[in-house]
Enzyme design. Structure first.
Site, PDB file in Angstrom:
ATOM      1  N   LYS A 111      27.989  15.115  43.915  1.00 40.77           N
ATOM      2  CA  LYS A 111      27.676  14.597  45.430  1.00 40.77           C
ATOM      3  C   LYS A 111      28.884  15.842  46.106  1.00 40.77           C
ATOM      4  CE  LYS A 111      27.187   9.738  44.923  1.00 40.77           C
ATOM      5  NZ  LYS A 111      26.643   9.998  43.602  1.00 40.77           N
TER       6      LYS A 111
HETATM    7  C1  LIG Z   1      25.459   9.318  42.352  1.00 45.00           C
HETATM    8  C2  LIG Z   1      25.430  10.247  41.447  1.00 45.00           C
HETATM    9  C3  LIG Z   1      24.025  10.027  40.344  1.00 45.00           C
HETATM   10  C4  LIG Z   1      23.051   9.004  40.807  1.00 45.00           C
HETATM   11  O1  LIG Z   1      22.350  10.376  42.122  1.00 45.00           O
HETATM   12  P1  LIG Z   1      21.018   9.452  43.433  1.00 45.00           P
HETATM   13  O2  LIG Z   1      21.230  10.698  44.353  1.00 45.00           O
HETATM   14  O3  LIG Z   1      22.119   8.188  44.404  1.00 45.00           O
HETATM   15  O4  LIG Z   1      19.875   9.560  43.020  1.00 45.00           O
HETATM   16  C5  LIG Z   1      23.623  10.145  39.359  1.00 45.00           C
HETATM   17  N1  LIG Z   1      25.231  10.586  38.493  1.00 45.00           N
HETATM   18  C6  LIG Z   1      26.378  11.186  39.294  1.00 45.00           C
HETATM   19  C7  LIG Z   1      27.391  11.070  38.947  1.00 45.00           C
HETATM   20  C8  LIG Z   1      26.246  10.122  40.854  1.00 45.00           C
HETATM   21  O5  LIG Z   1      28.033  10.449  41.351  1.00 45.00           O
END
Ligand SMILES: *Cc1c(COP(=O)(O)O)cnc(C)c1O
Length: 499
Positions: A111
């Protein structure tokens, strides 16, 4: 006007890209999409000599066209200054697959790639739109997003960020990441309750007109750091191109060859960015959508029926524990041939009946682009152990889901296309589960706390603990407020100086 954004649900709601960043959601509840996206093309040849940062500037210039070049250059340089490698998202060969590591940012989760960028885009958008107000970001978190948002908005001019988390509902490390947060504009509060309570409390504050008016009359406004914001989505398109360039550098493919991407999926933002890259001309064979046992997307991609009416299960990949994948609406828009009325109807069905079914043609289109699979916790643990035993690579639990589904896909289809698996978190962010997978739950239980597990995971695997996690134990706590659910509005008003 090809470069304008419209609502997925109404083609007459049109805004500039900077306005879409500021507003987040369209006024009719739809998501902002660029109608002309598939007629834009990114020049892959010219990207082969670019660094990650240059590539980011180039791709974001296409996706967010009303930001002046110099502004975008500044945003990108600031956003990616806190990563621990100039590669930003390094690509490593692991067994027969390639792993794209998206966790080299300040909070060790993917993120960061988007949330280091979003605050710069928000600030630039305000300048472009002559908006001098202060932006107050309000977020409830189950662990990962809140920390990444705090780190992104930390000390960004003319913004404040307020994060609520369930006081007893996050891991020791996640809690420490938030309570030690630095910055003069960051506010963190634990609440007595679970994540849903925190979420409900935040929604109530957003919906409270008296609070909203009080803020507005003081030249402040609320916003969220939600993953449906185009300012979060656009930066994720970049690393798909970067992975392609790295495969060429490694002589694994020639320019023009198709590749697969496998993505551990929750809200569908990350994998949708891959579809956007494909629309911009990146040669992609399949996008492999990997879910945990909350397998709504697996069912949808295989049957055309999206059905949220089921229990949410808590898994060892908590950032994928989700029943409504908001960003899927954008995929539906493009897969339907940009049929806003159909999307509006489908979303009404979801809101009213908890499900919708897409037309057969549309399902065929989606199935030609995507493959879906899922892995439960036991399968994921077994995959983590297998990869560690066979390749010495230590992956996190979310990445484990994608590795499992990738191997199942290859076995089922015989597809030999080079495959890049997106790795979304450092294994040290989920030390307990990873340690248990590799060395057994009994061994993990003998260690006295999560920090001890982290240290032993590092000692036994020879992988270094990322600096932002290693230094947590000795960082001073700056935020120790814990409040009841009904005290959340007070905490917000106090934080923005309007008690
Ligand atoms: C948010 C997140 C995801 C999922 O990503 P999306 O864009 O919501 O599909 C997968 N792995 C981790 C570690 C995340 O923080």
């Amino acid at each position: 006007m090809n470069s304008l954004y419209e609502s997925t649900r109404n083609k007459n709601i049109l805004v500039s890209s900077s306005r879409a960043v500021l507003d987040g959601l369209a006024p009719d509840g739809g998501l902002f999409v660029m109608r002309g996206l598939d007629s834009e093309k990114a020049d892959i040849n010219s990207m082969l000599s670019m660094s990650y940062i240059e590539m980011a500037q180039y791709i974001l210039g296409i996706l967010l066209p009303d930001f002046p070049e110099q502004t975008m250059r500044d945003c990108v340089h600031k956003a990616y200054s806190k990563f621990d490698t100039p590669e930003i998202t390094p690509l490593v060969k692991v067994g027969d697959n390639w792993i794209l590591e998206l966790f080299h940012g300040p909070t060790c989760a993917f993120k960061d790639v988007a949330l280091q960028m979003l605050p710069r885009l928000v600030t630039a958008s305000k300048e472009l739109n002559g908006d001098s107000s202060e932006t107050v970001i309000l977020t409830a978190t189950s662990g990962d997003t809140g920390k990444a948002a705090l780190e992104g908005f930390c000390d960004v001019k003319n913004t404040k960020i307020i994060v609520f988390y369930p006081s007893d509902g996050v891991s020791v490390v996640q809690k420490a990441q938030m309570t030690t947060q630095s910055g003069n504009n960051t506010y963190v509060c634990g609440i007595k309750g679970d994540f849903d309570d925190a979420q409900t409390g935040v929604k109530k504050i957003f919906a409270d007109n008296s609070v909203k008016e009080l803020l507005n009359s003081n030249n402040k406004h609320f916003s969220s750091a939600n993953s449906i914001n185009v300012g979060r989505l656009a930066p994720q398109v970049v690393y798909y191109f970067y992975a392609y360039k790295k495969l060429i550098d490694n002589n694994a493919i020639k320019i023009g060859d198709k590749i697969n991407f496998a993505v551990p999926t929750g809200n569908f933002g990350d994998i949708l960015a891959g579809r956007y890259a494909q629309m911009l001309g990146l040669p992609i064979n399949k996008l492999i959508c990997a879910s945990n046992s909350n397998n709504v997307l697996f069912d949808f991609i295989n049957t055309g029926v999206y059905n949220r009416k089921r229990e949410l299960s808590k898994t060892i990949s908590p950032s994928m524990d989700i029943l409504v994948s908001s960003n899927l609406e954008r995929l539906l828009y493009y897969a339907s041939g940009k049929d806003n009325e159909l999307i509006s109807t489908l979303m009404k069905n979801l809101a009213q009946n908890g499900e919708y079914t897409v037309p057969a043609e549309m399902l065929k289109q989606i199935q030609s682009e995507f493959y879906a699979g899922y892995a439960n916790d036991a399968m994921t643990m077994a995959t983590l152990k297998k990869y560690y035993d066979e390749t010495a690579y230590v992956a996190d639990t979310h990445t484990g889901v994608a590795l499992n589904v990738t191997d199942a896909y290859k076995a089922a289809t015989g597809d030999k296309t080079p495959t890049v698996v997106l790795s979304t978190a450092s294994p040290f962010k989920f030390s307990n589960s990873v340690y248990s997978a590799l060395f057994g739950a009994d061994a993990a239980a003998k260690l006295h706390d999560e920090y001890a597990v982290m240290e032993d995971l590092s000692a036994r695997t020879g992988c270094a603990i990322p600096a932002p996690l290693a230094e947590l134990k000795n960082k001073p706590i700056r935020h120790n407020t814990v409040c009841a659910k009904n005290e959340m509005p007070d905490f917000v008003l106090k934080s923005v100086g309007l008690e």
